[in-house]
Design a protein around this motif. Structure first.
Motif, short mmCIF file in Angstrom:
data_model
loop_
_atom_site.label_atom_id
_atom_site.label_comp_id
_atom_site.label_asym_id
_atom_site.label_seq_id
_atom_site.Cartn_x
_atom_site.Cartn_y
_atom_site.Cartn_z
N PRO A 278 3.28 14.75 -1.30
CA PRO A 278 2.16 13.80 -1.43
C PRO A 278 1.47 13.89 -2.79
N ARG A 279 1.33 15.07 -3.34
CA ARG A 279 0.70 15.21 -4.65
C ARG A 279 1.58 14.61 -5.75
N PHE A 280 2.88 14.78 -5.60
CA PHE A 280 3.80 14.18 -6.56
C PHE A 280 3.61 12.67 -6.60
N LEU B 93 4.46 11.18 -16.06
CA LEU B 93 4.36 11.73 -14.71
C LEU B 93 4.31 13.26 -14.75
N PHE B 94 5.18 13.86 -15.55
CA PHE B 94 5.24 15.31 -15.66
C PHE B 94 3.89 15.87 -16.10
N ARG B 95 3.29 15.23 -17.08
CA ARG B 95 2.01 15.71 -17.60
C ARG B 95 0.88 15.55 -16.58
N ALA C 29 0.60 11.33 -8.31
CA ALA C 29 0.81 11.20 -9.76
C ALA C 29 1.66 9.98 -10.09
N PHE C 30 2.70 9.73 -9.28
CA PHE C 30 3.58 8.59 -9.58
C PHE C 30 2.83 7.27 -9.46
N PHE C 31 2.12 7.08 -8.36
CA PHE C 31 1.43 5.80 -8.16
C PHE C 31 0.16 5.71 -9.00
N GLY C 32 -0.20 6.79 -9.65
CA GLY C 32 -1.28 6.73 -10.63
C GLY C 32 -0.82 6.29 -12.00
N LEU C 33 0.50 6.16 -12.19
CA LEU C 33 1.02 5.67 -13.46
C LEU C 33 0.67 4.19 -13.65
N ILE D 198 0.84 -1.19 0.00
CA ILE D 198 0.00 0.00 0.00
C ILE D 198 0.88 1.25 0.00
N ALA D 199 0.44 2.26 -0.74
CA ALA D 199 1.09 3.57 -0.72
C ALA D 199 0.03 4.64 -0.51
N TRP D 200 0.40 5.67 0.23
CA TRP D 200 -0.47 6.82 0.44
C TRP D 200 0.25 8.09 0.02
N GLY D 201 -0.40 8.88 -0.85
CA GLY D 201 0.00 10.25 -1.08
C GLY D 201 -1.01 11.09 -0.34
#
Length: 377
Positions: free
Chosen positions: A308-310, A342-344, A313-317, A67-70
Protein backbone atom coordinates in the motif's frame (compact mmCIF):
# COMPACT_ATOMS: atom_id res chain seq x y z
CA UNK A 1 -0.67 -21.85 -51.92
CA UNK A 2 1.45 -19.06 -50.41
CA UNK A 3 -0.50 -16.23 -48.79
CA UNK A 4 0.60 -12.81 -47.53
CA UNK A 5 0.23 -13.46 -43.80
CA UNK A 6 -0.44 -16.35 -41.45
CA UNK A 7 -1.53 -15.46 -37.93
CA UNK A 8 -1.17 -18.23 -35.34
CA UNK A 9 -3.63 -17.64 -32.52
CA UNK A 10 -6.94 -15.77 -32.52
CA UNK A 11 -7.01 -14.19 -29.09
CA UNK A 12 -7.36 -10.40 -28.90
CA UNK A 13 -3.85 -9.77 -30.31
CA UNK A 14 -4.00 -12.27 -33.16
CA UNK A 15 -7.55 -11.41 -34.13
CA UNK A 16 -6.75 -7.68 -34.13
CA UNK A 17 -3.74 -8.29 -36.38
CA UNK A 18 -5.71 -10.45 -38.81
CA UNK A 19 -8.53 -7.88 -38.87
CA UNK A 20 -6.25 -4.94 -39.61
CA UNK A 21 -4.26 -6.89 -42.21
CA UNK A 22 -7.50 -7.67 -44.04
CA UNK A 23 -8.45 -3.99 -43.84
CA UNK A 24 -5.21 -3.20 -45.63
CA UNK A 25 -5.91 -5.65 -48.43
CA UNK A 26 -3.64 -8.52 -47.41
CA UNK A 27 -4.49 -12.17 -47.99
CA UNK A 28 -4.66 -13.67 -44.51
CA UNK A 29 -4.78 -17.19 -43.08
CA UNK A 30 -5.55 -17.57 -39.38
CA UNK A 31 -4.88 -20.72 -37.36
CA UNK A 32 -6.44 -21.44 -33.97
CA UNK A 33 -7.51 -24.69 -32.26
CA UNK A 34 -11.00 -23.28 -31.52
CA UNK A 35 -11.41 -20.15 -33.67
CA UNK A 36 -15.07 -19.70 -32.77
CA UNK A 37 -14.57 -19.79 -29.01
CA UNK A 38 -16.29 -16.80 -27.41
CA UNK A 39 -14.31 -14.45 -25.21
CA UNK A 40 -15.60 -14.46 -21.65
CA UNK A 41 -12.70 -12.76 -19.87
CA UNK A 42 -12.93 -9.11 -18.83
CA UNK A 43 -10.67 -6.83 -20.90
CA UNK A 44 -10.05 -3.19 -20.01
CA UNK A 45 -7.72 -0.37 -21.03
CA UNK A 46 -6.86 3.26 -20.57
CA UNK A 47 -9.00 5.14 -23.07
CA UNK A 48 -6.10 7.19 -24.45
CA UNK A 49 -4.20 4.00 -25.36
CA UNK A 50 -6.80 2.84 -27.88
CA UNK A 51 -6.50 3.35 -31.65
CA UNK A 52 -9.16 5.42 -33.38
CA UNK A 53 -10.57 2.49 -35.33
CA UNK A 54 -12.01 0.69 -32.28
CA UNK A 55 -15.78 0.30 -32.71
CA UNK A 56 -17.72 2.27 -30.06
CA UNK A 57 -19.98 -0.76 -29.56
CA UNK A 58 -16.96 -2.71 -28.27
CA UNK A 59 -16.86 -0.52 -25.15
CA UNK A 60 -19.22 -1.54 -22.36
CA UNK A 61 -18.40 1.15 -19.79
CA UNK A 62 -16.15 4.14 -19.16
CA UNK A 63 -14.88 5.28 -15.77
CA UNK A 64 -13.87 8.94 -16.07
CA UNK A 65 -11.80 9.19 -12.89
CA UNK A 66 -11.18 5.75 -11.34
CA UNK A 67 -10.39 5.57 -7.63
CA UNK A 68 -7.30 3.95 -6.12
CA UNK A 69 -6.51 3.26 -2.48
CA UNK A 70 -3.11 2.60 -0.96
CA UNK A 71 -3.21 3.83 2.60
CA UNK A 72 -5.21 6.82 1.33
CA UNK A 73 -7.60 7.68 -1.50
CA UNK A 74 -6.53 8.86 -4.96
CA UNK A 75 -8.53 9.91 -8.02
CA UNK A 76 -6.75 8.97 -11.24
CA UNK A 77 -7.13 11.69 -13.85
CA UNK A 78 -7.32 9.28 -16.78
CA UNK A 79 -10.44 7.65 -18.27
CA UNK A 80 -10.54 3.86 -18.04
CA UNK A 81 -12.68 1.75 -20.37
CA UNK A 82 -14.07 -1.74 -20.04
CA UNK A 83 -14.70 -3.79 -23.15
CA UNK A 84 -17.76 -5.82 -23.99
CA UNK A 85 -15.75 -8.94 -24.78
CA UNK A 86 -18.23 -10.44 -27.24
CA UNK A 87 -18.71 -7.11 -29.03
CA UNK A 88 -14.95 -6.56 -29.24
CA UNK A 89 -14.49 -10.02 -30.71
CA UNK A 90 -17.24 -9.46 -33.27
CA UNK A 91 -15.88 -6.03 -34.21
CA UNK A 92 -12.53 -7.59 -35.12
CA UNK A 93 -14.06 -9.21 -38.18
CA UNK A 94 -11.91 -11.89 -39.83
CA UNK A 95 -14.56 -13.28 -42.18
CA UNK A 96 -12.35 -12.38 -45.14
CA UNK A 97 -9.54 -14.63 -43.91
CA UNK A 98 -9.02 -18.32 -44.44
CA UNK A 99 -9.59 -19.63 -40.90
CA UNK A 100 -8.26 -23.08 -40.01
CA UNK A 101 -9.29 -24.88 -36.82
CA UNK A 102 -6.00 -26.55 -35.92
CA UNK A 103 -2.98 -26.08 -33.69
CA UNK A 104 0.27 -24.60 -34.98
CA UNK A 105 3.07 -26.82 -33.68
CA UNK A 106 6.11 -25.55 -35.58
CA UNK A 107 6.97 -22.29 -37.31
CA UNK A 108 9.88 -22.32 -39.76
CA UNK A 109 11.63 -19.31 -41.24
CA UNK A 110 14.29 -19.17 -43.95
CA UNK A 111 17.77 -18.32 -42.74
CA UNK A 112 19.94 -16.04 -44.76
CA UNK A 113 17.32 -15.61 -47.45
CA UNK A 114 15.49 -12.28 -47.05
CA UNK A 115 12.08 -12.43 -48.66
CA UNK A 116 11.84 -16.23 -48.60
CA UNK A 117 8.61 -17.94 -47.65
CA UNK A 118 7.88 -18.97 -44.08
CA UNK A 119 5.89 -22.01 -43.04
CA UNK A 120 3.70 -23.42 -40.28
CA UNK A 121 3.26 -27.11 -39.55
CA UNK A 122 -0.10 -27.95 -37.99
CA UNK A 123 -0.90 -30.78 -35.60
CA UNK A 124 -2.75 -32.48 -38.46
CA UNK A 125 0.51 -32.56 -40.45
CA UNK A 126 -0.60 -29.93 -42.93
CA UNK A 127 2.05 -27.33 -43.82
CA UNK A 128 1.04 -23.76 -44.68
CA UNK A 129 3.31 -21.17 -46.32
CA UNK A 130 3.24 -17.38 -46.35
CA UNK A 131 5.43 -14.37 -46.89
CA UNK A 132 5.14 -13.72 -43.15
CA UNK A 133 4.08 -15.88 -40.21
CA UNK A 134 3.23 -14.17 -36.92
CA UNK A 135 3.08 -16.09 -33.65
CA UNK A 136 0.26 -14.68 -31.50
CA UNK A 137 -0.34 -17.79 -29.38
CA UNK A 138 0.35 -16.11 -26.05
CA UNK A 139 2.69 -17.39 -23.35
CA UNK A 140 2.54 -20.82 -21.71
CA UNK A 141 2.34 -21.22 -17.97
CA UNK A 142 5.44 -22.23 -16.02
CA UNK A 143 6.31 -22.38 -12.29
CA UNK A 144 9.24 -20.09 -13.08
CA UNK A 145 6.98 -17.33 -14.37
CA UNK A 146 5.06 -14.82 -12.31
CA UNK A 147 1.33 -15.09 -12.90
CA UNK A 148 -1.73 -12.95 -12.41
CA UNK A 149 -4.47 -14.63 -10.41
CA UNK A 150 -7.89 -13.25 -9.53
CA UNK A 151 -11.28 -14.39 -8.33
CA UNK A 152 -14.30 -12.25 -9.17
CA UNK A 153 -18.06 -12.10 -8.73
CA UNK A 154 -20.58 -10.26 -10.91
CA UNK A 155 -23.16 -8.35 -8.86
CA UNK A 156 -25.99 -5.90 -9.68
CA UNK A 157 -25.24 -2.19 -9.47
CA UNK A 158 -27.62 -1.77 -6.55
CA UNK A 159 -25.17 -3.78 -4.45
CA UNK A 160 -22.08 -1.82 -5.55
CA UNK A 161 -21.68 1.54 -7.28
CA UNK A 162 -18.10 2.81 -6.79
CA UNK A 163 -15.52 2.02 -9.49
CA UNK A 164 -12.21 1.07 -7.86
CA UNK A 165 -9.11 0.64 -9.98
CA UNK A 166 -7.38 -0.92 -6.99
CA UNK A 167 -8.10 -0.93 -3.27
CA UNK A 168 -5.44 -1.99 -0.75
CA UNK A 169 -7.45 -1.35 2.41
CA UNK A 170 -6.73 -4.22 4.84
CA UNK A 171 -10.19 -5.72 5.26
CA UNK A 172 -9.82 -8.94 3.25
CA UNK A 173 -8.63 -11.16 6.11
CA UNK A 174 -5.13 -11.71 4.72
CA UNK A 175 -2.51 -12.47 7.37
CA UNK A 176 0.41 -10.01 7.57
CA UNK A 177 2.81 -12.66 6.31
CA UNK A 178 0.75 -13.62 3.26
CA UNK A 179 1.20 -12.37 -0.27
CA UNK A 180 -1.15 -9.40 -0.66
CA UNK A 181 -4.08 -8.77 -2.98
CA UNK A 182 -6.38 -5.86 -3.69
CA UNK A 183 -9.97 -5.26 -4.71
CA UNK A 184 -10.71 -4.37 -8.34
CA UNK A 185 -14.30 -3.16 -8.84
CA UNK A 186 -15.42 -2.01 -12.28
CA UNK A 187 -18.72 -1.61 -14.16
CA UNK A 188 -19.34 -4.06 -16.99
CA UNK A 189 -22.38 -2.35 -18.44
CA UNK A 190 -25.86 -3.79 -18.21
CA UNK A 191 -26.16 -2.65 -14.57
CA UNK A 192 -23.45 -5.09 -13.51
CA UNK A 193 -20.24 -4.69 -11.52
CA UNK A 194 -17.27 -7.03 -11.39
CA UNK A 195 -15.84 -7.30 -7.87
CA UNK A 196 -12.51 -9.07 -8.07
CA UNK A 197 -9.80 -9.90 -5.54
CA UNK A 198 -6.59 -9.64 -7.52
CA UNK A 199 -2.95 -10.50 -7.17
CA UNK A 200 -1.57 -9.31 -10.48
CA UNK A 201 1.74 -11.12 -10.44
CA UNK A 202 2.85 -13.70 -7.93
CA UNK A 203 5.66 -16.22 -7.93
CA UNK A 204 4.19 -18.55 -6.77
CA UNK A 205 0.73 -17.40 -7.71
CA UNK A 206 -1.87 -16.84 -5.01
CA UNK A 207 -4.43 -19.66 -5.47
CA UNK A 208 -7.90 -18.77 -6.62
CA UNK A 209 -9.44 -20.49 -3.58
CA UNK A 210 -7.52 -18.18 -1.25
CA UNK A 211 -8.53 -15.12 -3.27
CA UNK A 212 -12.15 -16.25 -3.03
CA UNK A 213 -11.90 -16.35 0.76
CA UNK A 214 -10.40 -12.87 0.81
CA UNK A 215 -13.05 -11.44 -1.50
CA UNK A 216 -15.91 -12.88 0.57
CA UNK A 217 -14.34 -11.54 3.76
CA UNK A 218 -13.86 -8.10 2.24
CA UNK A 219 -17.41 -7.90 0.93
CA UNK A 220 -18.84 -9.09 4.22
CA UNK A 221 -16.94 -6.32 6.04
CA UNK A 222 -18.42 -3.79 3.62
CA UNK A 223 -21.97 -5.01 4.03
CA UNK A 224 -22.36 -6.47 0.55
CA UNK A 225 -24.95 -9.23 0.53
CA UNK A 226 -24.48 -12.16 -1.83
CA UNK A 227 -27.03 -14.73 -2.97
CA UNK A 228 -24.60 -17.51 -3.88
CA UNK A 229 -25.86 -17.47 -7.49
CA UNK A 230 -23.47 -14.77 -8.75
CA UNK A 231 -21.48 -15.50 -11.89
CA UNK A 232 -17.81 -16.17 -11.20
CA UNK A 233 -14.72 -15.00 -13.09
CA UNK A 234 -11.42 -16.84 -12.68
CA UNK A 235 -8.16 -15.27 -13.90
CA UNK A 236 -4.76 -16.92 -14.21
CA UNK A 237 -2.07 -16.16 -16.81
CA UNK A 238 1.68 -15.45 -16.97
CA UNK A 239 2.83 -11.84 -16.91
CA UNK A 240 6.30 -12.66 -18.21
CA UNK A 241 7.81 -14.99 -20.77
CA UNK A 242 7.19 -13.22 -24.07
CA UNK A 243 10.16 -12.56 -26.36
CA UNK A 244 10.50 -9.43 -28.48
CA UNK A 245 10.77 -10.14 -32.18
CA UNK A 246 9.57 -9.18 -35.64
CA UNK A 247 7.47 -12.34 -35.99
CA UNK A 248 5.78 -12.45 -32.54
CA UNK A 249 2.83 -10.39 -31.40
CA UNK A 250 0.80 -9.75 -28.27
CA UNK A 251 1.99 -11.48 -25.12
CA UNK A 252 4.17 -13.81 -27.20
CA UNK A 253 5.97 -10.74 -28.56
CA UNK A 254 6.42 -9.12 -25.14
CA UNK A 255 3.72 -6.49 -25.69
CA UNK A 256 2.42 -7.49 -22.28
CA UNK A 257 3.72 -5.01 -19.69
CA UNK A 258 5.99 -7.19 -17.50
CA UNK A 259 5.34 -5.12 -14.39
CA UNK A 260 1.58 -4.67 -14.78
CA UNK A 261 0.08 -7.29 -17.08
CA UNK A 262 -1.35 -4.76 -19.55
CA UNK A 263 -1.42 -6.10 -23.11
CA UNK A 264 -4.73 -5.74 -24.95
CA UNK A 265 -4.54 -2.01 -25.68
CA UNK A 266 -0.88 -2.24 -26.72
CA UNK A 267 -1.74 -5.04 -29.17
CA UNK A 268 -4.73 -3.19 -30.61
CA UNK A 269 -2.67 -0.04 -31.06
CA UNK A 270 0.22 -1.88 -32.74
CA UNK A 271 -1.82 -4.06 -35.10
CA UNK A 272 -1.77 -1.64 -38.05
CA UNK A 273 2.00 -1.16 -37.88
CA UNK A 274 2.73 -4.87 -37.80
CA UNK A 275 0.23 -5.57 -40.57
CA UNK A 276 2.19 -3.25 -42.87
CA UNK A 277 5.51 -4.82 -41.89
CA UNK A 278 6.79 -2.07 -39.59
CA UNK A 279 9.06 -3.00 -36.70
CA UNK A 280 7.51 -3.05 -33.25
CA UNK A 281 10.88 -3.35 -31.58
CA UNK A 282 12.89 -0.17 -32.14
CA UNK A 283 15.78 0.31 -29.74
CA UNK A 284 13.63 2.62 -27.61
CA UNK A 285 10.99 -0.11 -27.13
CA UNK A 286 13.65 -2.63 -26.18
CA UNK A 287 15.06 -0.20 -23.60
CA UNK A 288 11.62 0.44 -22.11
CA UNK A 289 10.97 -3.30 -21.91
CA UNK A 290 14.23 -3.74 -19.99
CA UNK A 291 13.24 -0.97 -17.57
CA UNK A 292 9.80 -2.47 -17.03
CA UNK A 293 11.32 -5.90 -16.41
CA UNK A 294 13.56 -4.32 -13.79
CA UNK A 295 10.43 -2.77 -12.30
CA UNK A 296 8.85 -6.21 -12.02
CA UNK A 297 11.90 -7.49 -10.14
CA UNK A 298 11.56 -4.57 -7.75
CA UNK A 299 7.89 -5.26 -7.12
CA UNK A 300 8.54 -8.94 -6.53
CA UNK A 301 11.07 -7.98 -3.86
CA UNK A 302 8.62 -5.85 -1.86
CA UNK A 303 7.55 -7.05 1.56
CA UNK A 304 3.77 -7.60 1.24
CA UNK A 305 3.06 -5.13 4.04
CA UNK A 306 4.75 -2.38 2.02
CA UNK A 307 2.52 -2.69 -1.07
CA UNK A 308 0.00 0.00 0.00
CA UNK A 309 2.81 2.47 0.72
CA UNK A 310 4.40 1.70 -2.63
CA UNK A 311 1.16 2.60 -4.39
CA UNK A 312 0.73 5.72 -2.32
CA UNK A 313 3.98 6.81 -3.96
CA UNK A 314 2.97 5.61 -7.43
CA UNK A 315 -0.42 7.31 -7.49
CA UNK A 316 1.18 10.41 -6.04
CA UNK A 317 3.20 10.79 -9.25
CA UNK A 318 2.07 13.41 -11.78
CA UNK A 319 -0.42 11.88 -14.26
CA UNK A 320 2.08 12.23 -17.13
CA UNK A 321 4.62 10.06 -15.31
CA UNK A 322 2.00 7.47 -14.39
CA UNK A 323 1.06 7.27 -18.04
CA UNK A 324 4.68 7.09 -19.18
CA UNK A 325 5.33 4.06 -17.00
CA UNK A 326 2.08 2.24 -17.72
CA UNK A 327 1.71 3.06 -21.41
CA UNK A 328 4.86 4.63 -22.89
CA UNK A 329 6.09 1.58 -24.81
CA UNK A 330 8.83 3.58 -26.58
CA UNK A 331 9.16 6.44 -24.07
CA UNK A 332 12.56 5.72 -22.53
CA UNK A 333 12.92 9.13 -20.91
CA UNK A 334 9.43 9.16 -19.45
CA UNK A 335 9.70 5.62 -18.12
CA UNK A 336 13.08 6.26 -16.53
CA UNK A 337 11.88 9.54 -15.00
CA UNK A 338 8.77 7.86 -13.58
CA UNK A 339 10.83 5.09 -12.00
CA UNK A 340 13.40 7.53 -10.59
CA UNK A 341 10.75 9.87 -9.18
CA UNK A 342 8.88 6.97 -7.62
CA UNK A 343 12.08 5.63 -6.05
CA UNK A 344 12.82 8.98 -4.45
CA UNK A 345 9.28 9.24 -3.05
CA UNK A 346 9.49 5.88 -1.25
CA UNK A 347 10.49 5.51 2.40
CA UNK A 348 14.24 5.18 2.75
CA UNK A 349 14.10 1.65 4.15
CA UNK A 350 12.47 0.42 0.90
CA UNK A 351 15.00 1.93 -1.45
CA UNK A 352 17.82 -0.51 -0.77
CA UNK A 353 15.59 -3.51 -1.37
CA UNK A 354 14.24 -2.09 -4.61
CA UNK A 355 17.62 -0.92 -5.85
CA UNK A 356 19.14 -4.37 -5.32
CA UNK A 357 16.23 -6.08 -7.05
CA UNK A 358 16.29 -3.64 -9.97
CA UNK A 359 19.87 -4.55 -10.84
CA UNK A 360 19.15 -8.25 -10.36
CA UNK A 361 20.86 -8.99 -7.05
CA UNK A 362 19.52 -12.06 -5.23
CA UNK A 363 16.80 -11.38 -2.68
CA UNK A 364 15.91 -13.33 0.41
CA UNK A 365 12.16 -13.52 0.87
CA UNK A 366 10.50 -14.29 4.15
CA UNK A 367 7.19 -14.52 2.25
CA UNK A 368 6.12 -15.59 -1.27
CA UNK A 369 7.38 -13.09 -3.82
CA UNK A 370 4.45 -11.19 -5.24
CA UNK A 371 4.34 -8.29 -7.64
CA UNK A 372 1.39 -6.05 -7.04
CA UNK A 373 0.58 -3.49 -9.68
CA UNK A 374 -2.47 -1.82 -11.22
CA UNK A 375 -4.84 -4.40 -12.77
CA UNK A 376 -5.45 -4.75 -16.45
CA UNK A 377 -6.11 -7.48 -18.95
Amino acid sequence: MTTDLIVCGLGPAGRALAHRALAQGLAVTAVDPVPGRRWTATYAAWADDLPGWIAPAALAATVRRPIAWGTRRFEIDRPYVVFDGAALQDSLDVSGARVIADRAVEISRPRGRPGGTESVRLSSGQVLTARRVIDARGVGRSPRRAEQTAYGLLVPEERWDEPLFMDWRPDNGADPGEAPSFLYAIPLGGNTFLLEETCLAGRPAVPGARLRQRLLTRLRHRGVELTGTERVEHVRFPVEGGRPGARRFGAAGALLHPASGYSVAASLAAADALATGSSLRPISAQAVHALRTAGLRSLLALDPADAPRFFDAFFGLPPALQRAYLSGRTDVGGTATAMTTLFRALPRRLRGTLAAATVGLPQRHRRPATATVPPHR
